[in-house]
Scaffold this active site. Structure first.
Site, short mmCIF file in Angstrom:
data_model
loop_
_atom_site.label_atom_id
_atom_site.label_comp_id
_atom_site.label_asym_id
_atom_site.label_seq_id
_atom_site.Cartn_x
_atom_site.Cartn_y
_atom_site.Cartn_z
N LYS A 173 0.95 -1.26 -0.05
CA LYS A 173 -0.11 -0.04 0.08
C LYS A 173 0.83 1.22 0.05
O LYS A 173 1.38 1.75 0.90
CB LYS A 173 -0.85 0.05 1.23
N GLU A 248 9.64 1.44 10.71
CA GLU A 248 10.77 2.40 10.63
C GLU A 248 9.97 4.00 10.57
O GLU A 248 9.15 4.16 9.69
CB GLU A 248 11.42 2.34 9.25
N CYS A 282 13.68 10.98 6.13
CA CYS A 282 13.65 10.68 7.67
C CYS A 282 14.76 10.92 8.25
O CYS A 282 15.03 11.23 9.64
CB CYS A 282 13.20 9.23 7.93
N GLU A 385 9.08 16.48 14.96
CA GLU A 385 9.33 16.50 13.37
C GLU A 385 8.76 17.20 12.66
O GLU A 385 7.47 17.05 12.54
CB GLU A 385 9.39 14.88 13.23
P1 NDP Z 1 2.40 8.44 7.38
O1 NDP Z 1 2.57 7.77 8.57
O2 NDP Z 1 1.39 9.43 7.25
O3 NDP Z 1 2.04 7.34 6.07
C1 NDP Z 1 2.84 6.43 5.84
C2 NDP Z 1 2.01 5.36 5.27
O4 NDP Z 1 1.03 4.62 6.09
C3 NDP Z 1 1.11 5.89 3.84
O5 NDP Z 1 1.31 4.80 2.84
C4 NDP Z 1 -0.04 6.22 4.63
O6 NDP Z 1 -1.31 6.06 3.78
C5 NDP Z 1 -0.41 4.86 5.42
N1 NDP Z 1 -1.29 4.85 6.61
C6 NDP Z 1 -1.69 6.01 7.25
N2 NDP Z 1 -2.57 5.82 7.99
C7 NDP Z 1 -2.59 4.46 8.22
C8 NDP Z 1 -3.18 3.60 9.11
N3 NDP Z 1 -4.07 3.86 10.06
N4 NDP Z 1 -2.93 2.17 8.91
C9 NDP Z 1 -2.28 1.60 8.03
N5 NDP Z 1 -1.62 2.52 6.92
C10 NDP Z 1 -1.91 3.95 7.07
O7 NDP Z 1 3.89 9.15 6.78
P2 NDP Z 1 4.00 10.19 5.81
O8 NDP Z 1 3.56 9.24 4.38
O9 NDP Z 1 3.74 11.32 5.94
O10 NDP Z 1 5.53 9.88 5.53
C11 NDP Z 1 6.36 10.66 6.49
C12 NDP Z 1 6.70 9.99 7.64
O11 NDP Z 1 7.61 9.00 7.46
C13 NDP Z 1 7.92 11.06 8.51
O12 NDP Z 1 7.52 10.98 9.78
C14 NDP Z 1 9.30 10.25 8.29
O13 NDP Z 1 10.17 10.41 9.21
C15 NDP Z 1 8.84 8.90 8.43
N6 NDP Z 1 9.78 8.18 7.38
C16 NDP Z 1 10.63 7.37 8.08
C17 NDP Z 1 11.73 6.66 7.61
C18 NDP Z 1 12.58 5.62 8.05
O14 NDP Z 1 13.21 4.83 7.53
N7 NDP Z 1 12.47 5.49 9.72
C19 NDP Z 1 11.88 6.90 6.00
C20 NDP Z 1 11.10 7.81 5.35
C21 NDP Z 1 10.08 8.36 6.06
P3 NDP Z 1 -1.73 7.50 3.03
O15 NDP Z 1 -0.33 8.41 2.90
O16 NDP Z 1 -2.17 7.36 1.83
O17 NDP Z 1 -2.47 8.05 3.93
#
Ligand code: NDP
Length: 485
Positions: A173, A248, A282, A385
């Site tokens: 997803k 992550e 991130c 963040e």
């Molecule tokens: P989100 O947590 O908003 O979303 C990540 C993914 O999870 C998206 O595909 C999102 O879908 C999906 N999602 C959202 N809500 C749910 C749920 N309740 N159940 C299952 N899936 C869900 O993060 P962002 O997309 O905003 O990404 C940015 C974040 O990711 C930052 O905090 C960043 O630090 C972190 N990150 C961490 C990394 C690491 O390796 N530690 C690397 C890169 C980023 P949708 O977007 O369609 O809502």
């Protein structure tokens, strides 16, 4: 207008409910495609396809699985320009960055795990001269892979490649904000001869399609990269079903500069760490700490280097900084710049949308690279963040003080230390609470090393052996061969 479609059992299909979401180009602020607004019916269909594909794929000889993954890598490489263009339009990032960094990394992910799986082995333990134990490592079944928008194909393939290399089948997803390269990956998987159902991709909202995948009772393994709040929700949904999860999550990473650092490396390195991908990585070093006696000189050089970054149309060759991913994210980042001012911060560079964008980009989500000083290490701007092109610079007196600052947030993902003092570098590396510490560099990645975060930055490690261990289930077999006493 091009429509993104779900990829299930090797076929492109629309959502069961026939509904779509708009897909916006961040550089223009305009809708340029649409994607399926999938729900639990679509997830169910994808999980059923993955289950049906599992028996054959998990018993396919490793060498054959490896060959298919290598073909996928070759085709991603062949289509590099097309994929980079799609990623740039979808996410607002400079095309040059997608072409030189992110799509090549997606190729590497497949190539790395295609070869890693051939070398993967398990342990055996001799129990005195009485018995021998050996560990079987079998694929776990259907894996859910949930990935964010900041590095869409890079992070999606970072999960999918090891999952399927190890013999699992997957339902992915991607973020609803950046679905386009996942669509292209599906087409490439077909061309490479990946059997239908081994990888399935369901597009849509996290709160609907993502949540349905996380709580699906027949998806026993979930790998997630995204925000810490979403990570907690996923952990909550997965815990009662005893799923194996890898999280992550976010970071608020310190970038520590000592006065003895080689400033010709530390300054450009810190600019990169602060603003690469508009600060939406991130691992970005969003809190810079500089030893007091070097502080003024560092700030001058850092601000001058920041002002040289060219912000503009991501599709233009000379652009260093593109747009942030969405209107919502633009508002969030801008609210933190306003908060920094309220908290007493001084904005030395940037601070808002740039002037003079080309006509095409006038309604896009652009924010100038922003440098803020005058804040203490405990204020909200230095604790939460932001995930945008905003960095703070704070002075420190000595090692003890900076270690306290570095460790003084709930996060623990990564850190950089710039110094020419070897013993100090080792001391800091030992003391900093984070999954990765870079000395005199940033984002230098070796795919064999364990990757992940401490504290609120995650649970578990991915990369190399760690990933293959995560995606397999160990079973110990104990054989007694000694005669009865
Ligand atoms: P989100 O947590 O908003 O979303 C990540 C993914 O999870 C998206 O595909 C999102 O879908 C999906 N999602 C959202 N809500 C749910 C749920 N309740 N159940 C299952 N899936 C869900 O993060 P962002 O997309 O905003 O990404 C940015 C974040 O990711 C930052 O905090 C960043 O630090 C972190 N990150 C961490 C990394 C690491 O390796 N530690 C690397 C890169 C980023 P949708 O977007 O369609 O809502």
């Amino acid at each position: 207008m091009e429509s993104v479609r779900n990829f299930v059992s090797g076929e492109l299909v629309d959502a069961a409910g026939g509904r779509f979401l708009d897909n916006v180009e961040p550089a223009t602020g305009k809708v340029y495609s649409r994607l399926p607004d999938s729900d639990e019916r679509d997830v169910e269909r994808a999980v059923a396809a993955a289950e049906a594909a599992f028996p054959a794929w998990s018993s396919t000889p490793v060498e054959q699985r490896s060959k298919v993954l290598l073909r996928i890598a070759d085709l991603l490489e062949r289509d590099l320009d097309r994929l980079a263009h799609a990623e740039s339009v979808d996410g607002g990032k400079p095309l040059t960055r997608a072409r030189a960094g992110e799509i090549p990394r997606a190729v590497k992910n497949f190539r790395f795990f295609a070869t890693a799986i051939v070398h993967f082995s398990s342990e055996s333990h001799a129990t005195d001269r009485d018995a021998i134990n050996y560990t079987l490592r079998r694929p776990r079944g259907v894996v859910g892979c949930i990935s964010p928008w900041n590095l869409p194909l890079y992070l999606l393939t970072w999960k999918v490649a090891p999952a399927i290399a190890a013999g699992n089948t997957a339902v992915a997803k991607p973020s609803e904000l950046t679905p386009m390269t996942a669509l292209l990956l599906g087409e490439i998987c077909n061309e490479a001869g990946l059997p239908p159902g081994v990888l399935n991709i369901v597009h849509g909202l996290g709160s609907k399609a993502g949540a349905a995948l996380t709580k699906h009772p027949r998806v026993g393994t979930v790998t997630f990269t995204g925000g810490t709040v979403t990570g907690a929700e996923i952990a909550r949904a997965a815990a009662p079903l005893f799923k194996k999860i890898s999280l992550e999550l976010g970071g608020k990473n310190p970038n520590i500069v000592f006065a003895d650092a080689d400033m010709d490396r530390a300054v450009p390195g810190s600019v990169q760490a602060a603003f690469a991908n508009q600060g939406q990585i991130c691992l970005c070093g969003s809190r810079i700490f500089v030893e007091r006696r070097a502080y003024d000189a560092f700030v001058d050089r850092f601000v001058a280097a920041t002002r040289k970054l060219r912000i503009g149309d991501p599709l233009e060759d000379g652009t260093d900084q593109g747009a942030v991913v969405s209107r919502g994210h633009f508002d969030k980042v801008m609210s933190y710049i306003a908060l920094a001012r309220e908290e007493g911060g001084r904005v030395l560079a940037g601070g808002g949308p740039p002037e003079g964008l080309p006509e095409r980009c006038r309604a896009g989500f652009f924010i100038e690279p922003t440098v803020i000083t005058g804040l203490d290490a405990t204020c909200r701007v230095n604790q939460e963040e932001i995930f945008g092109p905003v960095v703070t610079v704070v002075p420190f007196e000595d090692e003890d003080e900076v270690l306290e600052y570095a460790n003084g947030t709930p996060y623990g993902l990564s850190a950089s230390v710039w110094t020419e003092n070897l013993a100090r570098a080792h001391r800091l590396a030992d003391g900093i609470e984070s999954g990765t510490v870079w000395i005199n560099c940033w984002l230098l990645r070796d795919l064999r090393v364990p990757f992940g975060g401490m504290k609120h930055s995650g649970v578990g490690r991915e990369g190399g052996e760690e990933a293959l261990r995560f995606f397999t289930e160990p079973k110990n077999v104990c054989i007694r061969y000694a005669r009865e006493p």
